[in-house]
Design an enzyme around this catalytic site. Structure first.
Site, PDB file in Angstrom:
ATOM      1  N   ASP A 276      15.569  -1.451  22.199  1.00 42.77           N
ATOM      2  CA  ASP A 276      14.574  -1.661  23.245  1.00 42.77           C
ATOM      3  C   ASP A 276      13.712  -2.885  22.957  1.00 42.77           C
ATOM      4  O   ASP A 276      13.748  -3.452  21.862  1.00 42.77           O
ATOM      5  CB  ASP A 276      13.666  -0.435  23.363  1.00 42.77           C
ATOM      6  CG  ASP A 276      14.386   0.786  23.903  1.00 42.77           C
ATOM      7  OD1 ASP A 276      15.317   0.611  24.709  1.00 42.77           O
ATOM      8  OD2 ASP A 276      14.015   1.910  23.515  1.00 42.77           O
TER       9      ASP A 276
ATOM     10  N   TYR B 256      18.211   3.414  10.212  1.00 44.04           N
ATOM     11  CA  TYR B 256      16.981   2.862  10.778  1.00 44.04           C
ATOM     12  C   TYR B 256      15.859   2.955   9.751  1.00 44.04           C
ATOM     13  O   TYR B 256      15.802   3.902   8.950  1.00 44.04           O
ATOM     14  CB  TYR B 256      16.548   3.633  12.028  1.00 44.04           C
ATOM     15  CG  TYR B 256      17.339   3.314  13.266  1.00 44.04           C
ATOM     16  CD1 TYR B 256      16.968   2.254  14.094  1.00 44.04           C
ATOM     17  CD2 TYR B 256      18.449   4.073  13.619  1.00 44.04           C
ATOM     18  CE1 TYR B 256      17.685   1.965  15.245  1.00 44.04           C
ATOM     19  CE2 TYR B 256      19.181   3.790  14.765  1.00 44.04           C
ATOM     20  CZ  TYR B 256      18.792   2.732  15.575  1.00 44.04           C
ATOM     21  OH  TYR B 256      19.511   2.444  16.710  1.00 44.04           O
TER      22      TYR B 256
END
Length: 265
Positions: free
Chosen positions: A58, A116
């Site tokens: 994003d 992540y």
């Protein structure tokens, strides 16, 4: 793909998500990572190039080791897809590695694991030097409580409580293999390794962990939140600034290099 005419290449790239409106190319022409990369690849290939990514990110989300594949009829040496492409990329994106791969390789569907890191600054005043590089909270955090809560994420579970409303994943059930939380010099690092992640999942987890660390949510409440399987009762989504895609796992046969996480991160 017509294997007699085209080659499939895989590239690993790093980018500063604060400079782009996410990964995916958009019709209105706003700057995105995909649009910039495909433009640069076309300069080297001498033809239009379409890319497929391991995982879309994003606006504001970074990557130290994103993986992309593309097909091209252009015959170029490896360095053309690294240095050559980098010469045509805007600031904020860099190709790290390139490798010709088997025609059946797929950057998204062959990935069996993703890594992540969320970098969080915990300080009374937000450092201007960490803006866009780390999330921030002025709240004092109990790292021990946060670590206990993070451990509850491990395993195969329904993560609907951390799923964005617009998530397009077929199933909310994912597997987390590792969930480590550490702190040094006022920076909290959350490292997650899983088979796949839902839209906003890491940021939603981080938001809930900040609630735990600040005392607004107990470890037991965090466990109940997971079992609730509802986003409606969960804390708000945390800011994108501190989120980094740090690696993607593939079968060894493909030879895809997964770089180490940079020391500065």
């Amino acid at each position: 793909m017509d294997t007699a005419q085209k080659q499939r290449w895989a590239i690993t790239l790093s980018y500063d998500g604060s400079r782009f409106y996410g990964w995916q190319k958009q019709a209105d022409g706003v700057p995105t990572v995909q649009a910039a990369l495909e433009t640069a690849l076309a300069q080297i290939a001498g033809e239009a190039v379409s890319t497929t990514v391991a995982g879309r990110t994003d606006t504001g989300v970074h990557a130290t080791a994103q993986v992309v594949h593309f097909d091209t009829a252009a015959v170029r040496p490896v360095q053309a897809w690294v240095r050559g492409v980098n010469a045509h990329l805007p600031e904020g994106i860099a190709v790290l590695h390139a490798r010709q791969v088997a025609p059946e390789f797929h950057a998204r569907f062959d990935a069996y694991g993703r890594h992540y890191r969320y970098l969080l600054e915990s300080a009374p005043v937000r450092s201007p030097l960490l803006k866009n590089r780390a999330g921030w909270t002025h709240l004092k955090l109990d790292i021990g409580q946060m670590r206990q809560a993070a451990a509850l994420l491990i395993g195969e579970q329904d993560f609907s409580s951390f799923r964005a409303a617009e998530c397009q994943a077929k199933s909310p059930v994912k597997t987390i293999y590792r969930a480590d939380l550490t702190q040094s010099s006022g920076l909290v690092r959350l490292d997650l390794h899983g088979n796949a992640f839902l839209h906003h999942m890491v940021r939603n987890i981080m938001g809930a962990l900040v609630y735990v660390g600040s005392g607004r949510l107990s470890v037991e409440g965090f466990a109940a939140l997971i079992q609730e399987r509802s986003r409606l009762k969960a804390p708000p989504t945390f800011m994108p600034d501190g989120l980094y895609l740090t690696g993607v796992d593939y079968p060894e046969a493909y030879g895809i290099i997964r770089p180490q996480i940079p020391e500065w991160l």
